[in-house]
Each structure stands twice: as structure tokens, then as C-alpha cells.
Design an enzyme around this catalytic site. Structure first.
Site, mmCIF file in Angstrom:
data_model
loop_
_atom_site.group_PDB
_atom_site.id
_atom_site.type_symbol
_atom_site.label_atom_id
_atom_site.label_comp_id
_atom_site.label_asym_id
_atom_site.label_seq_id
_atom_site.Cartn_x
_atom_site.Cartn_y
_atom_site.Cartn_z
ATOM 1 C CG HIS A 123 -1.897 0.996 1.406
ATOM 2 N ND1 HIS A 123 -1.621 2.294 1.766
ATOM 3 C CD2 HIS A 123 -3.242 0.925 1.250
ATOM 4 C CE1 HIS A 123 -2.748 2.976 1.827
ATOM 5 N NE2 HIS A 123 -3.755 2.182 1.510
ATOM 6 C CG ASP A 200 0.713 -2.394 6.212
ATOM 7 O OD1 ASP A 200 -0.233 -2.595 7.000
ATOM 8 O OD2 ASP A 200 0.609 -1.682 5.196
ATOM 9 C CD GLN A 203 -6.689 -4.516 4.081
ATOM 10 O OE1 GLN A 203 -7.614 -5.229 4.474
ATOM 11 N NE2 GLN A 203 -6.888 -3.271 3.693
ATOM 12 C CE LYS A 226 -7.147 -0.327 6.356
ATOM 13 N NZ LYS A 226 -7.818 0.089 5.129
ATOM 14 C CB CYS A 364 -3.911 3.185 -1.591
ATOM 15 S SG CYS A 364 -5.107 4.464 -1.300
HETATM 16 N N1 PMP Z 1 -1.628 -0.706 4.634
HETATM 17 C C1 PMP Z 1 -2.571 -1.448 4.060
HETATM 18 C C2 PMP Z 1 -2.220 -2.827 3.567
HETATM 19 C C3 PMP Z 1 -3.872 -0.952 3.933
HETATM 20 O O1 PMP Z 1 -4.817 -1.690 3.362
HETATM 21 C C4 PMP Z 1 -4.160 0.340 4.435
HETATM 22 C C5 PMP Z 1 -5.552 0.934 4.324
HETATM 23 N N2 PMP Z 1 -6.166 0.790 3.102
HETATM 24 C C6 PMP Z 1 -3.135 1.071 5.022
HETATM 25 C C7 PMP Z 1 -1.878 0.512 5.107
HETATM 26 C C8 PMP Z 1 -3.367 2.440 5.566
HETATM 27 O O2 PMP Z 1 -4.216 2.391 6.657
HETATM 28 P P1 PMP Z 1 -4.822 3.698 7.301
HETATM 29 O O3 PMP Z 1 -5.391 4.500 6.174
HETATM 30 O O4 PMP Z 1 -5.843 3.197 8.256
HETATM 31 O O5 PMP Z 1 -3.702 4.409 7.982
#
Ligand code: PMP
Length: 405
Positions: A123, A200, A203, A226, A364
Site C-alpha cells: 500500500h 504492515d 489487512q 478495519k 492505493c
Molecule cells: N496498509 C494497508 C495494507 C492498507 O490496506 C491500508 C488501508 N487501506 C493502510 C496501510 C493504511 O491504513 P490507514 O489508512 O488506516 O492508515
């Protein structure tokens, strides 16, 4: 499996509504999950019964709020099996957790010419902070690629690691491909070479049982929103040995021991990394979300969601002209795809008109899009409240759209 889906769905009043006169099918939990009544009630209770700023108050309300807040830290410590509560830092979310480590770790340990390995399936939140840090320190970002199935080519990792490698940043589960990455293997190899690993888990935590000690992760990050909790709150787990050595990310109240114009000393962990008034309400409500996950059981959730994933994948494969991105043997609850001849955005809009919420676009994850030579795709993602009946509705809608084109 004893999985009372009706009872679980009853905790989420928002799911029982119609959108454009069609029953809502919410297939966008990977972007943000819906909130159960337990979370909504926890917020209300805090403000109805007691409320004060934490850690500094000398009165009943502040004390009570502080106890509730710190209990959530203990809950999270248990939830991911961290060794100590000092290793649990509250942040705004995964993004801030990455930025914190990218700033503070690199400030201390990365110098000119050093290298940071980042996987190709990250991401943006787990790429850009490392790029910013690398630019600041004149270090280099090295790509760990994935293959067309969406599997990381970790056989290439030994040749990417060298004396200059300081850290590997990798997602536990990809938000586009759904791949569950072999983080244990990556961490083992990294540690043999004295390289730290940032995982990270944005997910992963909502789908898989996480044990940070067993994984031996140096850092592990996730977001409450999430995980059926409120937005504006996340967690950074960091091994004490790192958190003690790296400098604070932000300055302000709470994170200090003593301040004078001659110099400032910093607070102990975890407060050293929690400058200013945190998102008290959301942290306390996050505790209620974790409580619900524990009550249902992550093992049960994982089994339920895997059955949804298998069912949806087999049904989707029957749809003419479909291309699924991410067919790793080990996957979690997301499926990304395109249908030949239909723009992903049109597909998303038409599904929405049929009451089905999906995500469209680059998700993203530009580097994943570039890998497949696409501008975007459609993603469906499942939460603990989704059902096979909803998948049937979705597949029927998809076929209807396909016939329109
Ligand atoms: N890493 C991953 C794999 C994600 O899916 C996301 C959210 N889509 C993020 C980071 C960022 O998370 P947040 O917007 O809650 O900070």
C-alpha cells in the site's frame, strides 16, 4: 463451526438498510469495516458517565478515563501477544505507525548509502514514508518483487540483502492481491542478517490470529477502523529494544519527563511516542471492538471468511471475461478483478446502483497496478458479517452489468 451469523449481523444495524431501494451488500470492509453497537455504545457511555483527559488529571473522571484507556492497551497486548504493554503505542492509524518508524528508526540507524527493502505489493502507506526517509538520509529503496500469481519472490531476498540493508518493509496481507505473505520466513532470514522487519498488518489483524512474539516481528502496525473499531486510532507494536533506542517521533505533552530551556528528557515507553492528547474516545471504543472479536473468536472468523473467499472465487471464475489479480495459494478476504470491455469505474457505479458497495481504482497500490499494466480494478472484500447469499446477489448483479455492455 458454530458461527451465528444472524446474531453477528444484528450487532451491525447499518447493514440492515436499503440503498437505492436494494438491500445493502457491503463488500468494502478492507477499506473500512462497519462498526458494531458495542463500539457505538462504548463511545456514548464514556461521554455520558465520565470523561477526562488521561494520565495527568488528579480527579475521579480523569482517573477513571485513564484506567479505561490503559485497559485497552493491555487488551491489545494480549490480542497480538506482545511481551509487554510498553511495546504498544497508540497512533492515528497504520499510516502514522509507518511514518513513526520510518522517521525514528531511520534517524537512528540509517545512514548515507544504506538500503531499505520494500515489497512491490505494498500500500502507498508502506512505500512513501520509506521513500521520504531514504531521501532524507540519502539511502536507497530496493524492491522485493512478486510474480504474476501475486506471490512474493522471496527466493530473491537473500541476493537483495547485503551489509547495507537496514530494514525490510512488508505487508502481512496485501490489500489488493489478498496474498498472505510468509512474514515468518522473511523475518527469520532478515534476522540472520541483522536486518529489522516492519510488518504492515492493516489487512491481517482482522482475519488472522497474530502472535508478534512467535513471528518475531520488530514492528507490526494496524488500524482500528478495519478491525470494526472507530477511525482515527491505530497501533504500532515495536520491540522494546528498538523503541528504547530510537528517538521520539513528535514532541509535546505526555512524551516528556522534564522540560527546561537547557534541554528535555523523555518519558518512558510507551508515552515517549504518544505526544499530546490521544484519541481517548476512539481508543476506549476500540477496546469494545477487540472484545467482540475475542467473543466471536478469530479462528471462527478466519474459517467463515475463507469459506466466503473460496465460494466467491469459484463463482467469479465462471464470469466471462474476468481477470482476477492475485491467485496466491494462501489468501485472505479480498478479491480484485477486471472484466474485459468494462471500465472498473463503470462497474463500481453500476454495482452501487444495485446496492452493492465495492472499491474501484488503484486501491492505493500503484506499484501493483503497474505490475499488471492496469490503471485500476474492482475489489470486493469480506468482513465477519458477510454471507454467501450476498455473494449470490453480487454475482447476479455482475452478470447483469456484463449483459449491458
Ligand atoms: N496498509 C494497508 C495494507 C492498507 O490496506 C491500508 C488501508 N487501506 C493502510 C496501510 C493504511 O491504513 P490507514 O489508512 O488506516 O492508515
Amino acid at each position: 463451526m458454530n458461527y451465528d451469523i444472524q446474531k453477528i449481523r444484528s450487532y451491525f444495524p447499518v447493514l440492515h438498510q436499503k440503498v437505492y431501494d436494494k438491500p445493502l451488500v457491503y463488500f468494502d470492509s478492507a477499506a473500512s469495516a462497519q462498526k458494531p453497537i458495542q463500539v457505538l455504545m462504548a463511545k456514548e457511555k464514556l461521554h455520558n458517565d465520565y470523561y477526562g483527559n488521561i494520565h495527568r488529571g488528579a480527579h475521579f473522571m480523569a482517573d477513571k478515563t485513564t484506567v479505561q484507556f490503559e485497559e485497552v492497551r493491555d487488551k491489545i497486548r494480549n490480542f497480538i501477544n506482545a511481551e509487554s504493554r510498553e511495546e504498544i503505542i497508540f497512533t492515528k492509524g497504520t499510516t502514522e505507525s509507518v511514518n513513526l518508524v520510518a522517521y525514528s528508526f531511520c534517524e537512528k540507524f540509517v545512514k548515507e548509502g544504506d538500503e531499505i527493502i520494500v515489497s512491490e505489493m505494498e500500500h502507498h502507506a508502506n512505500i512513501v514514508p520509506w521513500q521520504l526517509a531514504a531521501e532524507r538520509k540519502k539511502a536507497k529503496i530496493v524492491k522485493l518483487p512478486f510474480n504474476d500469481l501475486g506471490v512474493l519472490e522471496i527466493e530473491k531476498l537473500p541476493s537483495l540483502i547485503n551489509q547495507k540493508t537496514k530494514l525490510i518493509a512488508v505487508a502481512h496481507v496485501s490489500n489488493v492481491l489478498g496474498t498472505v505473505n510468509p512474514v515468518s520466513e522473511i523475518i527469520e532470514l532478515a534476522h540472520e542478517n541483522n536486518v529489522a522487519v516492519f510488518v504492515d498488518g492493516a489487512q491481517a489483524v482482522q482475519h488472522l490470529q497474530i502472535d508478534v512474539q512467535k513471528l518475531d516481528a520488530d514492528f507490526y502496525a494496524f488500524s482500528a477502523h478495519k478491525l470494526y473499531g472507530p477511525n482515527g486510532v491505530g497501533v504500532l507494536y515495536g520491540k522494546k529494544k528498538w523503541l528504547e533506542q530510537i528517538p521520539p517521533y513528535q514532541g509535546g505533552g505526555e512524551m516528556i519527563a522534564e522540560v527546561s530551556f537547557e534541554g528535555t528528557t523523555f518519558n518512558q515507553l510507551p508515552l515517549k511516542f504518544e505526544a499530546g492528547t490521544p484519541n481517548i474516545t476512539s481508543v476506549i471504543a476500540f477496546g469494545a471492538a477487540i472484545g467482540l472479536i475475542i467473543e466471536i473468536g478469530l479462528q471462527n472468523i478466519e474459517e467463515w471468511e475463507l469459506s466466503l473467499l473460496e465460494y466467491a472465487t469459484s463463482k467469479l471464475k465462471e464470469v466471462q471475461g474476468i481477470r482476477i489479480y492475485g491467485e496466491a495459494p494462501e489468501k485472505s478476504s479480498v478479491i480484485s478483478f477486471n472484466i474485459e470491455g468494462i471500465h472498473f469505474y463503470d462497474l463500481g457505479v453500476l454495482l452501487d446502483k444495485m446496492g452493492i458497495a465495492v472499491r474501484t481504482g488503484h486501491l492505493c497500490a500503484d506499484t501493483v497496478m503497474q505490475h499488471f499494466g492496469i490503471n485500476g480494478c474492482v475489489r470486493i472484500s469480506f468482513g465477519l458479517y458477510n454471507t454467501k447469499a450476498e455473494i449470490d446477489i453480487f454475482i447476479a448483479a455482475l452478470n447483469k452489468v456484463r449483459l449491458m455492455f
